[in-house]
Motif scaffolding. Structure first.
Motif, PDB file in Angstrom:
ATOM      1  N   PRO A   4      -0.770   2.640  -1.197  1.00 26.40           N
ATOM      2  CA  PRO A   4      -2.030   1.894  -1.043  1.00 26.40           C
ATOM      3  C   PRO A   4      -3.004   2.462  -0.221  1.00 26.40           C
ATOM      4  CG  PRO A   4      -0.184   1.044   0.274  1.00 26.40           C
ATOM      5  CD  PRO A   4       0.482   2.289  -0.447  1.00 26.40           C
ATOM      6  N   VAL A   5      -4.297   2.062  -0.595  1.00 25.50           N
ATOM      7  CA  VAL A   5      -5.492   2.562   0.449  1.00 25.50           C
ATOM      8  C   VAL A   5      -5.998   1.481   1.035  1.00 25.50           C
ATOM      9  CG1 VAL A   5      -7.515   3.822   0.425  1.00 25.50           C
ATOM     10  CG2 VAL A   5      -5.750   4.632  -1.031  1.00 25.50           C
ATOM     11  N   ILE A   6      -6.225   1.389   2.553  1.00 25.89           N
ATOM     12  CA  ILE A   6      -6.675   0.213   2.953  1.00 25.89           C
ATOM     13  C   ILE A   6      -7.964   0.502   3.631  1.00 25.89           C
ATOM     14  CG2 ILE A   6      -6.334  -1.318   5.111  1.00 25.89           C
ATOM     15  CD1 ILE A   6      -3.382  -0.197   4.887  1.00 25.89           C
ATOM     16  N   TRP A  22     -11.077   6.591  10.604  1.00 27.62           N
ATOM     17  CA  TRP A  22     -10.396   5.588   9.740  1.00 27.62           C
ATOM     18  C   TRP A  22      -9.426   6.240   8.954  1.00 27.62           C
ATOM     19  CZ3 TRP A  22      -9.506   0.534  10.391  1.00 27.62           C
ATOM     20  CH2 TRP A  22      -8.805  -0.068   9.225  1.00 27.62           C
ATOM     21  N   CYS A  23      -8.097   6.126   8.982  1.00 35.66           N
ATOM     22  CA  CYS A  23      -7.128   6.454   8.149  1.00 35.66           C
ATOM     23  C   CYS A  23      -6.719   5.651   7.049  1.00 35.66           C
ATOM     24  CB  CYS A  23      -5.896   6.936   9.047  1.00 35.66           C
ATOM     25  SG  CYS A  23      -4.530   7.607   7.829  1.00 35.66           S
ATOM     26  N   PRO A  24      -7.192   5.639   5.859  1.00 35.50           N
ATOM     27  CA  PRO A  24      -6.977   4.668   4.869  1.00 35.50           C
ATOM     28  C   PRO A  24      -5.315   4.382   4.455  1.00 35.50           C
ATOM     29  CG  PRO A  24      -7.763   6.734   3.960  1.00 35.50           C
ATOM     30  CD  PRO A  24      -7.671   7.071   5.164  1.00 35.50           C
ATOM     31  N   TYR A  25      -4.625   5.492   4.886  1.00 35.21           N
ATOM     32  CA  TYR A  25      -3.148   5.386   4.573  1.00 35.21           C
ATOM     33  C   TYR A  25      -2.348   4.691   5.964  1.00 35.21           C
ATOM     34  CZ  TYR A  25      -4.809   8.536   1.037  1.00 35.21           C
ATOM     35  OH  TYR A  25      -5.675   8.824  -0.025  1.00 35.21           O
ATOM     36  N   CYS A  26      -3.006   4.951   7.033  1.00 29.78           N
ATOM     37  CA  CYS A  26      -2.293   4.064   8.204  1.00 29.78           C
ATOM     38  C   CYS A  26      -2.782   2.621   8.322  1.00 29.78           C
ATOM     39  CB  CYS A  26      -2.546   4.686   9.371  1.00 29.78           C
ATOM     40  SG  CYS A  26      -1.687   6.625   9.426  1.00 29.78           S
ATOM     41  N   GLY A  27      -3.778   2.514   7.725  1.00 27.26           N
ATOM     42  CA  GLY A  27      -4.988   1.223   7.879  1.00 27.26           C
ATOM     43  C   GLY A  27      -5.214   0.926   9.002  1.00 27.26           C
ATOM     44  N   MET A  44      -3.050  12.016  13.079  1.00 27.69           N
ATOM     45  CA  MET A  44      -1.700  12.148  14.062  1.00 27.69           C
ATOM     46  C   MET A  44      -0.696  11.101  13.672  1.00 27.69           C
ATOM     47  SD  MET A  44      -2.417  14.433  16.046  1.00 27.69           S
ATOM     48  CE  MET A  44      -1.631  14.558  17.490  1.00 27.69           C
ATOM     49  N   GLY A  45      -1.050   9.904  12.776  1.00 26.18           N
ATOM     50  CA  GLY A  45      -0.106   9.250  12.439  1.00 26.18           C
ATOM     51  C   GLY A  45       0.627   9.673  11.046  1.00 26.18           C
ATOM     52  N   CYS A  46      -0.059   9.827   9.761  1.00 27.62           N
ATOM     53  CA  CYS A  46       0.533  10.145   8.564  1.00 27.62           C
ATOM     54  C   CYS A  46       0.489  11.588   8.180  1.00 27.62           C
ATOM     55  CB  CYS A  46       0.152   9.155   7.616  1.00 27.62           C
ATOM     56  SG  CYS A  46      -1.782   9.634   7.171  1.00 27.62           S
ATOM     57  N   GLY A  47      -0.505  12.556   8.928  1.00 30.97           N
ATOM     58  CA  GLY A  47      -0.671  13.824   8.624  1.00 30.97           C
ATOM     59  C   GLY A  47      -1.699  14.185   7.498  1.00 30.97           C
ATOM     60  N   ILE A  48      -2.432  12.746   7.022  1.00 30.30           N
ATOM     61  CA  ILE A  48      -3.434  13.417   5.599  1.00 30.30           C
ATOM     62  C   ILE A  48      -4.629  13.924   6.556  1.00 30.30           C
ATOM     63  CG2 ILE A  48      -4.771  11.126   6.071  1.00 30.30           C
ATOM     64  CD1 ILE A  48      -3.745  12.781   2.829  1.00 30.30           C
ATOM     65  N   PHE A  53      -9.917  12.513  -0.365  1.00 33.00           N
ATOM     66  CA  PHE A  53     -10.967  11.849  -0.867  1.00 33.00           C
ATOM     67  C   PHE A  53     -11.522  10.493  -0.090  1.00 33.00           C
ATOM     68  CE2 PHE A  53     -12.677   8.409  -3.482  1.00 33.00           C
ATOM     69  CZ  PHE A  53     -13.582   8.818  -4.090  1.00 33.00           C
ATOM     70  N   TYR A  54     -10.309   9.635   0.230  1.00 38.29           N
ATOM     71  CA  TYR A  54     -10.435   8.297   0.966  1.00 38.29           C
ATOM     72  C   TYR A  54     -10.813   8.544   2.192  1.00 38.29           C
ATOM     73  CZ  TYR A  54      -8.849   6.408  -3.583  1.00 38.29           C
ATOM     74  OH  TYR A  54      -8.771   5.743  -4.792  1.00 38.29           O
ATOM     75  N   VAL A  55     -10.250   9.543   2.788  1.00 37.76           N
ATOM     76  CA  VAL A  55     -10.669   9.988   4.579  1.00 37.76           C
ATOM     77  C   VAL A  55     -12.434  10.270   4.362  1.00 37.76           C
ATOM     78  CG1 VAL A  55     -10.448  11.591   6.228  1.00 37.76           C
ATOM     79  CG2 VAL A  55      -8.352  10.618   5.264  1.00 37.76           C
ATOM     80  N   ARG A  56     -12.702  11.065   3.617  1.00 31.56           N
ATOM     81  CA  ARG A  56     -14.009  11.492   3.317  1.00 31.56           C
ATOM     82  C   ARG A  56     -14.865  10.214   3.149  1.00 31.56           C
ATOM     83  NH1 ARG A  56     -14.986  17.218   0.717  1.00 31.56           N
ATOM     84  NH2 ARG A  56     -16.147  17.785   2.508  1.00 31.56           N
ATOM     85  N   GLN A  57     -14.306   9.312   2.334  1.00 30.36           N
ATOM     86  CA  GLN A  57     -15.250   8.358   1.602  1.00 30.36           C
ATOM     87  C   GLN A  57     -15.366   7.370   2.869  1.00 30.36           C
ATOM     88  OE1 GLN A  57     -16.536   7.731  -1.605  1.00 30.36           O
ATOM     89  NE2 GLN A  57     -17.249   5.659  -1.040  1.00 30.36           N
ATOM     90  N   PHE A  58     -14.324   6.894   3.441  1.00 34.53           N
ATOM     91  CA  PHE A  58     -14.285   5.774   4.392  1.00 34.53           C
ATOM     92  C   PHE A  58     -15.134   6.210   5.583  1.00 34.53           C
ATOM     93  CE2 PHE A  58     -10.782   4.016   1.807  1.00 34.53           C
ATOM     94  CZ  PHE A  58     -11.472   3.175   1.007  1.00 34.53           C
TER      95      PHE A  58
END
Length: 147
Positions: A4-6, A22-27, A44-48, A53-58
């Protein structure tokens, strides 16, 4: 497996000075650290990485200039992301059961020889026979070729 992407809350802006994004996977807003092996900034939370794509987008990191500024801010923060890669630990990351599943890079864990049925440790995804049966099969093929 779908992750899920938050989305970030309304009015969220990138904290460039603190190397927070903003990390879309850690929320949540998370610090990013520099992975010195690849030269990427990683959560540092999930390693993305910052190239997702979503990190750049948000975080508005579409232009190369914005991305470079963010990576430089992460470098200045001196946070290091030094976790091992999944294939270095032998554990699959993101397992829904959170169990320690051995990583099988070949994808043939628990394979059996097609001739004798004995279990084999496949070293490639093409291996079908145990070493003893492989010798016998090769001899048979050579005999057929000579006929």
């Amino acid at each position: 497996m779908k992750t899920p992407v938050i989305r970030p809350p309304e009015g969220f802006s990138l904290a460039l000075q603190k190397a927070l994004a903003w990390c879309p996977y850690c929320g949540e807003e998370k610090p990013f650290g520099l992975d010195s092996r690849l030269g990427y900034a990683r959560c540092m939370g999930c390693g993305i990485s910052e190239r997702d794509f979503y990190v750049r987008q948000f975080n508005g990191l579409w232009s190369d200039d914005a991305l470079d500024k963010f990576v430089r801010a992460v470098e200045k923060s001196r946070r290091k992301y030094d976790r091992p890669f999944p294939w270095e630990t032998g554990v699959i990351v993101g397992d829904p059961n959170k169990s320690q599943v051995p990583f099988d890079p070949v994808g043939r864990a628990g394979s059996k020889c097609e001739r004798c049925g004995n279990p084999i440790e496949a070293v490639s995804n093409r291996q079908r026979y145990c070493p003893e049966c492989a010798k016998i099969i090769r001899r048979e093929k050579r005999r057929k070729e000579k006929q």
